[in-house]
Design an enzyme around this catalytic site. Structure first.
Site, PDB file in Angstrom:
ATOM      1  N   LYS A 163       0.839  -1.200   0.000  1.00 55.64           N
ATOM      2  CA  LYS A 163       0.000   0.000   0.000  1.00 55.64           C
ATOM      3  C   LYS A 163       0.875   1.252   0.000  1.00 55.64           C
ATOM      4  O   LYS A 163       0.603   2.221  -0.713  1.00 55.64           O
ATOM      5  CB  LYS A 163      -0.960  -0.015   1.209  1.00 55.64           C
ATOM      6  CG  LYS A 163      -2.058  -1.054   1.050  1.00 55.64           C
ATOM      7  CD  LYS A 163      -2.885  -1.294   2.294  1.00 55.64           C
ATOM      8  CE  LYS A 163      -3.817  -2.487   2.060  1.00 55.64           C
ATOM      9  NZ  LYS A 163      -4.644  -2.834   3.218  1.00 55.64           N
ATOM     10  N   GLN A 214      -4.981  -1.620   9.324  1.00 51.06           N
ATOM     11  CA  GLN A 214      -4.815  -2.952   8.735  1.00 51.06           C
ATOM     12  C   GLN A 214      -5.423  -4.013   9.652  1.00 51.06           C
ATOM     13  O   GLN A 214      -5.181  -4.022  10.856  1.00 51.06           O
ATOM     14  CB  GLN A 214      -3.311  -3.228   8.489  1.00 51.06           C
ATOM     15  CG  GLN A 214      -3.029  -4.503   7.716  1.00 51.06           C
ATOM     16  CD  GLN A 214      -3.573  -4.486   6.297  1.00 51.06           C
ATOM     17  OE1 GLN A 214      -3.696  -3.450   5.658  1.00 51.06           O
ATOM     18  NE2 GLN A 214      -3.914  -5.658   5.779  1.00 51.06           N
ATOM     19  N   ASP A 235     -11.261   2.408   3.396  1.00 53.48           N
ATOM     20  CA  ASP A 235     -11.468   0.961   3.265  1.00 53.48           C
ATOM     21  C   ASP A 235     -12.945   0.625   3.014  1.00 53.48           C
ATOM     22  O   ASP A 235     -13.266  -0.483   2.582  1.00 53.48           O
ATOM     23  CB  ASP A 235     -11.040   0.246   4.557  1.00 53.48           C
ATOM     24  CG  ASP A 235      -9.712  -0.474   4.430  1.00 53.48           C
ATOM     25  OD1 ASP A 235      -9.388  -0.914   3.313  1.00 53.48           O
ATOM     26  OD2 ASP A 235      -9.011  -0.608   5.446  1.00 53.48           O
TER      27      ASP A 235
HETATM   28  N1  GUN Z   1      -6.773  -7.113   5.814  1.00 54.49           N
HETATM   29  C1  GUN Z   1      -7.011  -7.888   4.733  1.00 54.49           C
HETATM   30  N2  GUN Z   1      -7.559  -7.155   3.739  1.00 54.49           N
HETATM   31  C2  GUN Z   1      -7.664  -5.894   4.200  1.00 54.49           C
HETATM   32  C3  GUN Z   1      -8.140  -4.685   3.641  1.00 54.49           C
HETATM   33  O1  GUN Z   1      -8.609  -4.601   2.495  1.00 54.49           O
HETATM   34  N3  GUN Z   1      -8.069  -3.591   4.449  1.00 54.49           N
HETATM   35  C4  GUN Z   1      -7.602  -3.652   5.715  1.00 54.49           C
HETATM   36  N4  GUN Z   1      -7.598  -2.532   6.423  1.00 54.49           N
HETATM   37  N5  GUN Z   1      -7.155  -4.754   6.261  1.00 54.49           N
HETATM   38  C5  GUN Z   1      -7.190  -5.874   5.508  1.00 54.49           C
END
Ligand code: GUN
Length: 278
Positions: free
Chosen positions: A52, A96, A119
């Site tokens: 990211k 996350q 998200d």
């Molecule tokens: N953990 C697994 N996929 C994601 C996601 O798309 N966003 C976040 N914040 N955590 C995750």
């Protein structure tokens, strides 16, 4: 022979469009900033967070990294989110998941200001999607819609079957396909005669979380198959929820793993970040 839906190429196309947009915004004096919070050092989460940050760099989005120790309390995390909510120079906040078990994930998601919920996990964002109002959309399902559209695959009027009913993928996926005028069925672990249900699908979205579970017996001739799963097999190779080699002979188009849905999730996160300043 099935057409390969190239998520890597389509995600690069989207990221390049965003890069241009971010440069234009910068020239007008607007910066885009994403705060990324990771608690603990789960190796898979570290890889995702690293990807990211790299995508932010590529596009020109400013990223603030908060790498907090495993012992961080729920109160401390909620306090940090509260501070980021208040900061005018922070446009998006991402926590996350998964979080350590002593922290209530639901409480954390609810704490994020919905206007910074890139998200799309906040109940307000999910509710807005449900009733067709404006709000951030969960990145993986949003990415799948882009994969279909940019591959010239029509959704309106099609039989769409989603296997999986998670809050992050299955449920928002079904709502998005419905918004695109698909006829949508959600199948799950308690569905009876799963093969009969999936064989109706013109578009089959697989998010079951079991390596290579979906074989050609589940797929109608000519269907489009989207594989959300990612697993490391005994041979150390990555594979999806779909048995690719078995299914590619019967479907008309299919996403590979890796290089299908995965890169699209990050591209859509970046798109949500850019949207946060518009
Ligand atoms: N953990 C697994 N996929 C994601 C996601 O798309 N966003 C976040 N914040 N955590 C995750």
């Amino acid at each position: 022979m099935a057409t390969l839906i190239d998520g890597k190429a389509i995600s690069t196309q989207i990221k390049d469009e965003l890069k241009e947009k971010v440069a234009q915004l910068k020239a007008e004096g607007t910066k885009v900033t994403l705060a990324v919070i990771q608690v603990g050092n789960d190796p898979a989460s570290s890889v995702y967070v690293g990807n990211k940050k790299k995508a932010c760099e590529y596009i020109g989005i400013n990223s603030l990294a908060y790498e907090l120790p495993e012992e961080t309390t729920e109160e401390e995390l909620l306090k940090l989110i509260g501070e980021l909510n208040e900061r005018a120079d922070v446009n998006g906040i991402l926590v996350q998941l998964p979080l350590p078990s002593h922290i209530d994930e639901d409480k954390v998601i609810r704490k994020i200001d919905p206007s910074k919920d890139v998200d799309g996990f906040h109940p307000q964002s999910v509710g807005a999607l449900c009733i067709g109002q404006k709000g951030y959309v969960s990145c993986t399902p949003a990415g799948i819609i882009q994969l279909l559209k940019r591959s010239g695959i029509e959704i309106a009027g099609k039989e769409c079957v989603v296997i999986g009913r998670s809050n992050i993928v299955g449920k928002p996926m079904a709502l998005l396909l419905l918004r695109e005028n698909g006829t949508v069925t959600v199948a799950h672990s308690r569905t009876k005669d799963l093969k009969e249900v999936t064989k109706r699908a013109d578009i089959l979205i697989v998010a079951v979380g079991k390596p290579k579970m979906i074989t050609k017996d589940y797929v109608k001739e000519g269907a489009v198959v989207i594989d959300v799963g990612i697993h490391r097999g005994a041979d150390n190779k990555l594979c999806g929820d779909v048995d690719f080699q078995d299914v590619e002979g019967v479907c008309s188009a299919i996403t590979p793993v890796p290089g299908g849905v995965g890169p699209m999730t990050i591209a859509m996160l970046m798109s949500n970040c850019v949207e946060s300043v518009l």
